[in-house]
Design a protein around this motif. Sequence first.
Motif: not given
Length: 119
Positions: A112, A55-57, A119, A116, A60-61
């Motif tokens: 972070l 769940p993420g790019t 939102s 990505g 991000q991971i």
Amino acid sequence: PVFAFANAGVDLAGADKYLTHPVTLGAALGLVLGKPIGIALSGFAAAKLMKAKLPGTFPQIVGVACVAGIGFTMSLFIGALAFPGQQALIDEAKIGVLTGSLASALCGYALLRFAGPRS
């Protein structure tokens, strides 16, 4: 974390001479490189084995894996256990842990913050 930092008990006045000591470098690099590499590779390997999608790019991971290097409470405890009765080595390990935790926090924040979609 503030409690553990306050109770670390390291005199930072002469800390600059310890920054190139192998114990200090080992503790810092273990938090900055070792934990993120291990966590990110384990996550990617588990996803590959289970044929799942993470769940993420990628940034991000890796950013979340870098944040894992902040955990310095247990690292301080392990450093004290590793060098019983050798206060100079314990202090060097503590400086490395505190330096590595700070560097991990900054790396994780940077990845972070800029990785990505927002939102």
